[in-house]
Write a protein that holds these residues in place. Sequence first.
Motif, PDB file in Angstrom:
ATOM      1  N   ALA A  43       2.242  19.882  -4.134  1.00 17.73           N
ATOM      2  CA  ALA A  43       1.027  20.241  -3.411  1.00 17.73           C
ATOM      3  C   ALA A  43       1.207  21.505  -2.575  1.00 17.73           C
ATOM      4  O   ALA A  43       0.268  22.279  -2.401  1.00 17.73           O
ATOM      5  N   ILE A  44       2.410  21.727  -2.074  1.00 16.34           N
ATOM      6  CA  ILE A  44       2.633  22.927  -1.266  1.00 16.34           C
ATOM      7  C   ILE A  44       3.193  24.079  -2.080  1.00 16.34           C
ATOM      8  O   ILE A  44       3.453  25.149  -1.553  1.00 16.34           O
ATOM      9  N   GLY A  45       3.390  23.860  -3.372  1.00 19.89           N
ATOM     10  CA  GLY A  45       3.801  24.947  -4.251  1.00 19.89           C
ATOM     11  C   GLY A  45       5.284  25.032  -4.530  1.00 19.89           C
ATOM     12  O   GLY A  45       5.738  25.993  -5.130  1.00 19.89           O
ATOM     13  N   LEU A  46       6.049  24.050  -4.114  1.00 23.47           N
ATOM     14  CA  LEU A  46       7.473  24.064  -4.437  1.00 23.47           C
ATOM     15  C   LEU A  46       7.670  23.592  -5.869  1.00 23.47           C
ATOM     16  O   LEU A  46       7.006  22.674  -6.339  1.00 23.47           O
ATOM     17  N   ARG A  47       8.594  24.215  -6.534  1.00 19.58           N
ATOM     18  CA  ARG A  47       8.893  23.815  -7.907  1.00 19.58           C
ATOM     19  C   ARG A  47      10.016  22.807  -7.884  1.00 19.58           C
ATOM     20  O   ARG A  47      10.956  22.926  -7.122  1.00 19.58           O
ATOM     21  N   THR A  48       9.931  21.832  -8.737  1.00 18.39           N
ATOM     22  CA  THR A  48      10.955  20.787  -8.779  1.00 18.39           C
ATOM     23  C   THR A  48      11.740  20.802 -10.082  1.00 18.39           C
ATOM     24  O   THR A  48      12.481  19.882 -10.354  1.00 18.39           O
ATOM     25  N   GLY A  61     -12.939  -9.384   8.903  1.00 22.67           N
ATOM     26  CA  GLY A  61     -13.496  -8.192   9.526  1.00 22.67           C
ATOM     27  C   GLY A  61     -13.283  -6.913   8.740  1.00 22.67           C
ATOM     28  O   GLY A  61     -12.510  -6.835   7.783  1.00 22.67           O
ATOM     29  N   LYS A  62     -14.001  -5.881   9.170  1.00 25.50           N
ATOM     30  CA  LYS A  62     -13.967  -4.584   8.502  1.00 25.50           C
ATOM     31  C   LYS A  62     -12.620  -3.869   8.627  1.00 25.50           C
ATOM     32  O   LYS A  62     -12.144  -3.295   7.638  1.00 25.50           O
ATOM     33  N   PRO A  63     -11.992  -3.831   9.805  1.00 20.73           N
ATOM     34  CA  PRO A  63     -10.707  -3.110   9.888  1.00 20.73           C
ATOM     35  C   PRO A  63      -9.640  -3.668   8.941  1.00 20.73           C
ATOM     36  O   PRO A  63      -8.879  -2.909   8.337  1.00 20.73           O
ATOM     37  N   HIS A  64      -9.617  -4.997   8.783  1.00 22.11           N
ATOM     38  CA  HIS A  64      -8.645  -5.602   7.873  1.00 22.11           C
ATOM     39  C   HIS A  64      -8.958  -5.218   6.423  1.00 22.11           C
ATOM     40  O   HIS A  64      -8.048  -4.870   5.660  1.00 22.11           O
ATOM     41  N   LYS A  65     -10.231  -5.245   6.068  1.00 21.17           N
ATOM     42  CA  LYS A  65     -10.608  -4.913   4.698  1.00 21.17           C
ATOM     43  C   LYS A  65     -10.338  -3.445   4.388  1.00 21.17           C
ATOM     44  O   LYS A  65      -9.934  -3.095   3.272  1.00 21.17           O
ATOM     45  N   ARG A  66     -10.522  -2.578   5.393  1.00 26.20           N
ATOM     46  CA  ARG A  66     -10.193  -1.157   5.201  1.00 26.20           C
ATOM     47  C   ARG A  66      -8.702  -0.973   4.957  1.00 26.20           C
ATOM     48  O   ARG A  66      -8.282  -0.195   4.100  1.00 26.20           O
ATOM     49  N   ARG A  67      -7.889  -1.689   5.723  1.00 27.56           N
ATOM     50  CA  ARG A  67      -6.434  -1.578   5.576  1.00 27.56           C
ATOM     51  C   ARG A  67      -5.989  -2.074   4.213  1.00 27.56           C
ATOM     52  O   ARG A  67      -5.136  -1.471   3.568  1.00 27.56           O
ATOM     53  N   VAL A  68      -6.571  -3.154   3.734  1.00 26.33           N
ATOM     54  CA  VAL A  68      -6.221  -3.682   2.416  1.00 26.33           C
ATOM     55  C   VAL A  68      -6.578  -2.665   1.336  1.00 26.33           C
ATOM     56  O   VAL A  68      -5.823  -2.456   0.379  1.00 26.33           O
ATOM     57  N   LYS A  69      -7.714  -1.997   1.496  1.00 24.65           N
ATOM     58  CA  LYS A  69      -8.127  -0.981   0.529  1.00 24.65           C
ATOM     59  C   LYS A  69      -7.145   0.192   0.534  1.00 24.65           C
ATOM     60  O   LYS A  69      -6.805   0.734  -0.522  1.00 24.65           O
ATOM     61  N   GLN A  70      -6.674   0.591   1.715  1.00 25.87           N
ATOM     62  CA  GLN A  70      -5.683   1.666   1.800  1.00 25.87           C
ATOM     63  C   GLN A  70      -4.378   1.264   1.135  1.00 25.87           C
ATOM     64  O   GLN A  70      -3.712   2.078   0.499  1.00 25.87           O
ATOM     65  N   LEU A  71      -4.002   0.005   1.257  1.00 24.26           N
ATOM     66  CA  LEU A  71      -2.743  -0.457   0.678  1.00 24.26           C
ATOM     67  C   LEU A  71      -2.800  -0.565  -0.840  1.00 24.26           C
ATOM     68  O   LEU A  71      -1.767  -0.545  -1.502  1.00 24.26           O
ATOM     69  N   ARG A  72      -3.999  -0.686  -1.413  1.00 17.40           N
ATOM     70  CA  ARG A  72      -4.124  -0.752  -2.868  1.00 17.40           C
ATOM     71  C   ARG A  72      -3.793   0.582  -3.526  1.00 17.40           C
ATOM     72  O   ARG A  72      -3.343   0.625  -4.662  1.00 17.40           O
ATOM     73  N   GLU A  73      -4.039   1.675  -2.809  1.00 18.89           N
ATOM     74  CA  GLU A  73      -3.752   2.995  -3.364  1.00 18.89           C
ATOM     75  C   GLU A  73      -2.248   3.218  -3.435  1.00 18.89           C
ATOM     76  O   GLU A  73      -1.508   2.770  -2.572  1.00 18.89           O
ATOM     77  N   GLU A  74      -1.834   3.918  -4.466  1.00 18.89           N
ATOM     78  CA  GLU A  74      -0.413   4.235  -4.606  1.00 18.89           C
ATOM     79  C   GLU A  74      -0.036   5.308  -3.591  1.00 18.89           C
ATOM     80  O   GLU A  74      -0.757   6.296  -3.438  1.00 18.89           O
ATOM     81  N   PRO A  75       1.085   5.148  -2.906  1.00 19.11           N
ATOM     82  CA  PRO A  75       1.496   6.177  -1.946  1.00 19.11           C
ATOM     83  C   PRO A  75       1.977   7.432  -2.674  1.00 19.11           C
ATOM     84  O   PRO A  75       2.409   7.374  -3.831  1.00 19.11           O
ATOM     85  N   TYR A  76       1.885   8.546  -1.984  1.00 21.22           N
ATOM     86  CA  TYR A  76       2.339   9.808  -2.560  1.00 21.22           C
ATOM     87  C   TYR A  76       3.854   9.808  -2.675  1.00 21.22           C
ATOM     88  O   TYR A  76       4.557   9.287  -1.819  1.00 21.22           O
ATOM     89  N   THR A  77       4.357  10.422  -3.727  1.00 16.53           N
ATOM     90  CA  THR A  77       5.797  10.552  -3.891  1.00 16.53           C
ATOM     91  C   THR A  77       6.242  11.895  -3.331  1.00 16.53           C
ATOM     92  O   THR A  77       5.419  12.777  -3.056  1.00 16.53           O
ATOM     93  N   GLN A  78       7.527  12.056  -3.181  1.00 16.73           N
ATOM     94  CA  GLN A  78       8.064  13.321  -2.686  1.00 16.73           C
ATOM     95  C   GLN A  78       7.769  14.449  -3.663  1.00 16.73           C
ATOM     96  O   GLN A  78       7.474  15.567  -3.269  1.00 16.73           O
ATOM     97  N   LYS A  79       7.813  14.150  -4.943  1.00 13.75           N
ATOM     98  CA  LYS A  79       7.547  15.160  -5.966  1.00 13.75           C
ATOM     99  C   LYS A  79       6.106  15.657  -5.879  1.00 13.75           C
ATOM    100  O   LYS A  79       5.845  16.855  -5.990  1.00 13.75           O
ATOM    101  N   GLU A  80       5.157  14.746  -5.654  1.00 13.57           N
ATOM    102  CA  GLU A  80       3.763  15.140  -5.504  1.00 13.57           C
ATOM    103  C   GLU A  80       3.545  15.981  -4.251  1.00 13.57           C
ATOM    104  O   GLU A  80       2.776  16.936  -4.259  1.00 13.57           O
ATOM    105  N   ALA A  81       4.245  15.644  -3.182  1.00 13.85           N
ATOM    106  CA  ALA A  81       4.105  16.399  -1.941  1.00 13.85           C
ATOM    107  C   ALA A  81       4.635  17.824  -2.109  1.00 13.85           C
ATOM    108  O   ALA A  81       4.029  18.788  -1.631  1.00 13.85           O
ATOM    109  N   GLU A  82       5.760  17.957  -2.789  1.00 12.98           N
ATOM    110  CA  GLU A  82       6.321  19.285  -3.013  1.00 12.98           C
ATOM    111  C   GLU A  82       5.438  20.109  -3.944  1.00 12.98           C
ATOM    112  O   GLU A  82       5.281  21.307  -3.772  1.00 12.98           O
TER     113      GLU A  82
END
Length: 119
Positions: free
Chosen positions: A94-99, A71-92
């Motif tokens: 994005a909001i303008g914090l310097r690391t 089904g489609k919901p399962h295939k959508r979830r698999v596609k989401q899981l293929r993407e790399e999750p954001y790291t804490q450094k990327e999140a900081e």
Amino acid sequence: MGVTNKRTLSKTRRKTRDLDQIKADLLSPKHLAQFKQTKAPEDLPGLGKWYCTECAKWYETEVSLVVHRKGKPHKRRVKQLREEPYTQKEAEAAIGLRTDNQGPYRQNKAADNEITMTT
């Protein structure tokens, strides 16, 4: 006294595992086994035999699990899981914090001192 906001009550009932938890399940069988041990098999659909790891759902029969995987919901979830999750450094970033542990006042002062006059 009752629930003032019934929308949030229904949303939290259907709460599934987050993508980072599912990603950890896929990478480490120990993590998945630890999650499955927290559930009593008698309380799960189909006595906990058929489980979709990507969607974190239990199914009654093997046929329903196979239909779900097509089904489609399962295939959508698999596609989401293929993407790399954001790291804490990327999140900081994005909001303008310097690391780099240098505040705005710690600019490169050496570059200011090296300006020379040429004639």
